[in-house]
Write a protein that holds these residues in place. Structure first.
Motif, PDB file in Angstrom:
ATOM      1  N   VAL A   1     110.224 -91.204  34.726  1.00 34.33           N
ATOM      2  CA  VAL A   1     108.784 -91.192  34.474  1.00 34.33           C
ATOM      3  C   VAL A   1     108.390 -92.604  34.082  1.00 34.33           C
ATOM      4  O   VAL A   1     108.930 -93.173  33.143  1.00 34.33           O
ATOM      5  CB  VAL A   1     108.411 -90.203  33.353  1.00 34.33           C
ATOM      6  N   ILE A   2     107.497 -93.186  34.832  1.00 32.71           N
ATOM      7  CA  ILE A   2     107.046 -94.550  34.582  1.00 32.71           C
ATOM      8  C   ILE A   2     105.899 -94.504  33.585  1.00 32.71           C
ATOM      9  O   ILE A   2     104.878 -93.866  33.822  1.00 32.71           O
ATOM     10  CB  ILE A   2     106.581 -95.228  35.896  1.00 32.71           C
ATOM     11  N   ARG A   3     106.067 -95.166  32.487  1.00 35.49           N
ATOM     12  CA  ARG A   3     105.019 -95.258  31.472  1.00 35.49           C
ATOM     13  C   ARG A   3     104.086 -96.405  31.845  1.00 35.49           C
ATOM     14  O   ARG A   3     104.502 -97.378  32.451  1.00 35.49           O
ATOM     15  CB  ARG A   3     105.627 -95.526  30.096  1.00 35.49           C
ATOM     16  N   ASN A   4     102.853 -96.305  31.454  1.00 31.03           N
ATOM     17  CA  ASN A   4     101.872 -97.348  31.737  1.00 31.03           C
ATOM     18  C   ASN A   4     101.893 -98.397  30.634  1.00 31.03           C
ATOM     19  O   ASN A   4     100.973 -98.504  29.838  1.00 31.03           O
ATOM     20  CB  ASN A   4     100.469 -96.747  31.887  1.00 31.03           C
ATOM     21  N   ARG A   5     102.941 -99.189  30.584  1.00 27.40           N
ATOM     22  CA  ARG A   5     103.055-100.279  29.618  1.00 27.40           C
ATOM     23  C   ARG A   5     102.741-101.576  30.338  1.00 27.40           C
ATOM     24  O   ARG A   5     103.245-101.834  31.426  1.00 27.40           O
ATOM     25  CB  ARG A   5     104.473-100.352  29.056  1.00 27.40           C
ATOM     26  N   ALA A   6     101.933-102.397  29.712  1.00 26.16           N
ATOM     27  CA  ALA A   6     101.506-103.644  30.346  1.00 26.16           C
ATOM     28  C   ALA A   6     102.662-104.611  30.558  1.00 26.16           C
ATOM     29  O   ALA A   6     102.620-105.438  31.461  1.00 26.16           O
ATOM     30  CB  ALA A   6     100.421-104.301  29.503  1.00 26.16           C
ATOM     31  N   ASP A   7     103.719-104.515  29.732  1.00 27.88           N
ATOM     32  CA  ASP A   7     104.813-105.472  29.824  1.00 27.88           C
ATOM     33  C   ASP A   7     105.908-105.049  30.806  1.00 27.88           C
ATOM     34  O   ASP A   7     106.911-105.740  30.944  1.00 27.88           O
ATOM     35  CB  ASP A   7     105.416-105.715  28.435  1.00 27.88           C
ATOM     36  N   VAL A   8     105.747-103.933  31.472  1.00 30.39           N
ATOM     37  CA  VAL A   8     106.768-103.435  32.383  1.00 30.39           C
ATOM     38  C   VAL A   8     106.237-103.466  33.813  1.00 30.39           C
ATOM     39  O   VAL A   8     105.156-102.967  34.093  1.00 30.39           O
ATOM     40  CB  VAL A   8     107.182-101.988  32.020  1.00 30.39           C
ATOM     41  N   CYS A   9     107.021-104.070  34.711  1.00 30.08           N
ATOM     42  CA  CYS A   9     106.691-104.040  36.135  1.00 30.08           C
ATOM     43  C   CYS A   9     107.581-102.996  36.780  1.00 30.08           C
ATOM     44  O   CYS A   9     108.791-103.192  36.912  1.00 30.08           O
ATOM     45  CB  CYS A   9     106.924-105.406  36.765  1.00 30.08           C
ATOM     46  N   ALA A  10     106.984-101.879  37.151  1.00 32.81           N
ATOM     47  CA  ALA A  10     107.719-100.802  37.790  1.00 32.81           C
ATOM     48  C   ALA A  10     107.628-100.957  39.299  1.00 32.81           C
ATOM     49  O   ALA A  10     106.542-101.155  39.849  1.00 32.81           O
ATOM     50  CB  ALA A  10     107.160 -99.450  37.358  1.00 32.81           C
ATOM     51  N   ILE A  11     108.770-100.874  39.955  1.00 34.93           N
ATOM     52  CA  ILE A  11     108.853-101.066  41.407  1.00 34.93           C
ATOM     53  C   ILE A  11     109.472 -99.829  42.044  1.00 34.93           C
ATOM     54  O   ILE A  11     110.507 -99.338  41.577  1.00 34.93           O
ATOM     55  CB  ILE A  11     109.684-102.313  41.740  1.00 34.93           C
ATOM     56  N   LEU A  12     108.846 -99.337  43.097  1.00 35.84           N
ATOM     57  CA  LEU A  12     109.376 -98.223  43.872  1.00 35.84           C
ATOM     58  C   LEU A  12     109.979 -98.783  45.156  1.00 35.84           C
ATOM     59  O   LEU A  12     109.346 -99.588  45.842  1.00 35.84           O
ATOM     60  CB  LEU A  12     108.278 -97.221  44.213  1.00 35.84           C
ATOM     61  N   ILE A  13     111.189 -98.331  45.483  1.00 39.26           N
ATOM     62  CA  ILE A  13     111.849 -98.716  46.728  1.00 39.26           C
ATOM     63  C   ILE A  13     112.053 -97.451  47.544  1.00 39.26           C
ATOM     64  O   ILE A  13     112.658 -96.483  47.061  1.00 39.26           O
ATOM     65  CB  ILE A  13     113.212 -99.382  46.465  1.00 39.26           C
ATOM     66  N   ILE A  14     111.557 -97.456  48.779  1.00 39.90           N
ATOM     67  CA  ILE A  14     111.697 -96.305  49.680  1.00 39.90           C
ATOM     68  C   ILE A  14     112.522 -96.754  50.880  1.00 39.90           C
ATOM     69  O   ILE A  14     112.123 -97.672  51.603  1.00 39.90           O
ATOM     70  CB  ILE A  14     110.322 -95.795  50.160  1.00 39.90           C
ATOM     71  N   ASP A  15     113.680 -96.129  51.081  1.00 33.90           N
ATOM     72  CA  ASP A  15     114.538 -96.483  52.211  1.00 33.90           C
ATOM     73  C   ASP A  15     115.498 -95.334  52.479  1.00 33.90           C
ATOM     74  O   ASP A  15     115.984 -94.707  51.536  1.00 33.90           O
ATOM     75  CB  ASP A  15     115.325 -97.766  51.922  1.00 33.90           C
ATOM     76  N   ASP A  16     115.748 -95.055  53.743  1.00 32.60           N
ATOM     77  CA  ASP A  16     116.666 -93.969  54.101  1.00 32.60           C
ATOM     78  C   ASP A  16     118.133 -94.412  54.120  1.00 32.60           C
ATOM     79  O   ASP A  16     119.009 -93.594  54.368  1.00 32.60           O
ATOM     80  CB  ASP A  16     116.267 -93.355  55.448  1.00 32.60           C
ATOM     81  N   GLU A  17     118.393 -95.668  53.827  1.00 30.26           N
ATOM     82  CA  GLU A  17     119.771 -96.169  53.783  1.00 30.26           C
ATOM     83  C   GLU A  17     120.209 -96.287  52.323  1.00 30.26           C
ATOM     84  O   GLU A  17     119.702 -97.149  51.593  1.00 30.26           O
ATOM     85  CB  GLU A  17     119.861 -97.526  54.467  1.00 30.26           C
ATOM     86  N   PRO A  18     121.156 -95.449  51.875  1.00 28.38           N
ATOM     87  CA  PRO A  18     121.586 -95.472  50.477  1.00 28.38           C
ATOM     88  C   PRO A  18     122.088 -96.847  50.018  1.00 28.38           C
ATOM     89  O   PRO A  18     121.848 -97.238  48.874  1.00 28.38           O
ATOM     90  CB  PRO A  18     122.715 -94.436  50.427  1.00 28.38           C
ATOM     91  N   GLY A  19     122.745 -97.590  50.884  1.00 27.67           N
ATOM     92  CA  GLY A  19     123.243 -98.920  50.521  1.00 27.67           C
ATOM     93  C   GLY A  19     122.119 -99.884  50.196  1.00 27.67           C
ATOM     94  O   GLY A  19     122.224-100.687  49.263  1.00 27.67           O
ATOM     95  N   ILE A  20     121.044 -99.819  50.960  1.00 26.61           N
ATOM     96  CA  ILE A  20     119.874-100.680  50.713  1.00 26.61           C
ATOM     97  C   ILE A  20     119.227-100.296  49.381  1.00 26.61           C
ATOM     98  O   ILE A  20     118.874-101.163  48.575  1.00 26.61           O
ATOM     99  CB  ILE A  20     118.843-100.570  51.857  1.00 26.61           C
ATOM    100  N   LEU A  21     119.089 -98.988  49.149  1.00 24.98           N
ATOM    101  CA  LEU A  21     118.491 -98.542  47.884  1.00 24.98           C
ATOM    102  C   LEU A  21     119.288 -99.059  46.694  1.00 24.98           C
ATOM    103  O   LEU A  21     118.718 -99.578  45.741  1.00 24.98           O
ATOM    104  CB  LEU A  21     118.433 -97.010  47.822  1.00 24.98           C
ATOM    105  N   LYS A  22     120.601 -98.911  46.748  1.00 31.14           N
ATOM    106  CA  LYS A  22     121.451 -99.327  45.632  1.00 31.14           C
ATOM    107  C   LYS A  22     121.398-100.841  45.436  1.00 31.14           C
ATOM    108  O   LYS A  22     121.305-101.327  44.314  1.00 31.14           O
ATOM    109  CB  LYS A  22     122.895 -98.863  45.869  1.00 31.14           C
ATOM    110  N   LEU A  23     121.457-101.589  46.530  1.00 34.99           N
ATOM    111  CA  LEU A  23     121.399-103.050  46.454  1.00 34.99           C
ATOM    112  C   LEU A  23     120.078-103.516  45.837  1.00 34.99           C
ATOM    113  O   LEU A  23     120.061-104.324  44.907  1.00 34.99           O
ATOM    114  CB  LEU A  23     121.575-103.664  47.839  1.00 34.99           C
ATOM    115  N   MET A  24     118.977-102.988  46.338  1.00 38.86           N
ATOM    116  CA  MET A  24     117.664-103.381  45.819  1.00 38.86           C
ATOM    117  C   MET A  24     117.500-102.971  44.357  1.00 38.86           C
ATOM    118  O   MET A  24     116.985-103.730  43.545  1.00 38.86           O
ATOM    119  CB  MET A  24     116.547-102.753  46.668  1.00 38.86           C
ATOM    120  N   GLU A  25     117.943-101.762  44.030  1.00 40.31           N
ATOM    121  CA  GLU A  25     117.850-101.289  42.648  1.00 40.31           C
ATOM    122  C   GLU A  25     118.643-102.211  41.716  1.00 40.31           C
ATOM    123  O   GLU A  25     118.163-102.601  40.652  1.00 40.31           O
ATOM    124  CB  GLU A  25     118.377 -99.858  42.551  1.00 40.31           C
ATOM    125  N   THR A  26     119.844-102.589  42.127  1.00 38.38           N
ATOM    126  CA  THR A  26     120.686-103.465  41.314  1.00 38.38           C
ATOM    127  C   THR A  26     120.056-104.841  41.138  1.00 38.38           C
ATOM    128  O   THR A  26     119.946-105.349  40.018  1.00 38.38           O
ATOM    129  CB  THR A  26     122.089-103.598  41.944  1.00 38.38           C
TER     130      THR A  26
END
Length: 127
Positions: A5-30
């Protein structure tokens, strides 16, 4: 990250990554989480849209070519139906030269480097 759950805090930049390749998701998340961003992931366009409906993001990455709901459909939903219509969205593609890139805030060509990704995120979030 299931159940994030993403809270609406001004000091946090929340990023969503959408990809059907699990390796890409993990790499980007890391890459992004190690650089101080809160990262959420979705394995397909449908899950991505559901997360957009429930959370507020500072930036969204989406693979453009995915089975089912494509990145182009995610973009169209975001711009036409979401209250977050002004959220920057970066398309990711192995064939960016075949795309009409006008609607995305940027297109990241696969494969991409760590520096290129972080520079692009920084540039987009400064706007």
């Amino acid at each position: 990250m299931a159940g994030l759950v993403i809270r609406n805090r001004a000091d946090v930049c929340a990023i969503l990554i959408i990809d059907d390749e699990p390796g890409i998701l993990k790499l980007m998340e890391t890459i992004l989480s190690q650089n101080g961003y809160v990262v959420d992931t979705a394995e397909n366009g449908e899950d991505g849209i559901q997360k957009i409906e429930k959370n507020k993001y500072s930036l969204i990455f989406t693979d453009i070519k995915m089975p089912g709901i494509s990145g182009n459909h995610v973009l169209k939903y975001l711009r036409d139906k979401s209250p977050q219509k002004d959220t920057p969205i970066i398309g990711m593609s192995g064939t960016p030269w075949l795309l009409d890139q006008d609607d995305f805030d940027a297109v990241l060509e696969k494969p991409y480097s760590l520096k290129e990704t972080l520079d692009l995120v920084s540039q987009i979030l400064k706007r």
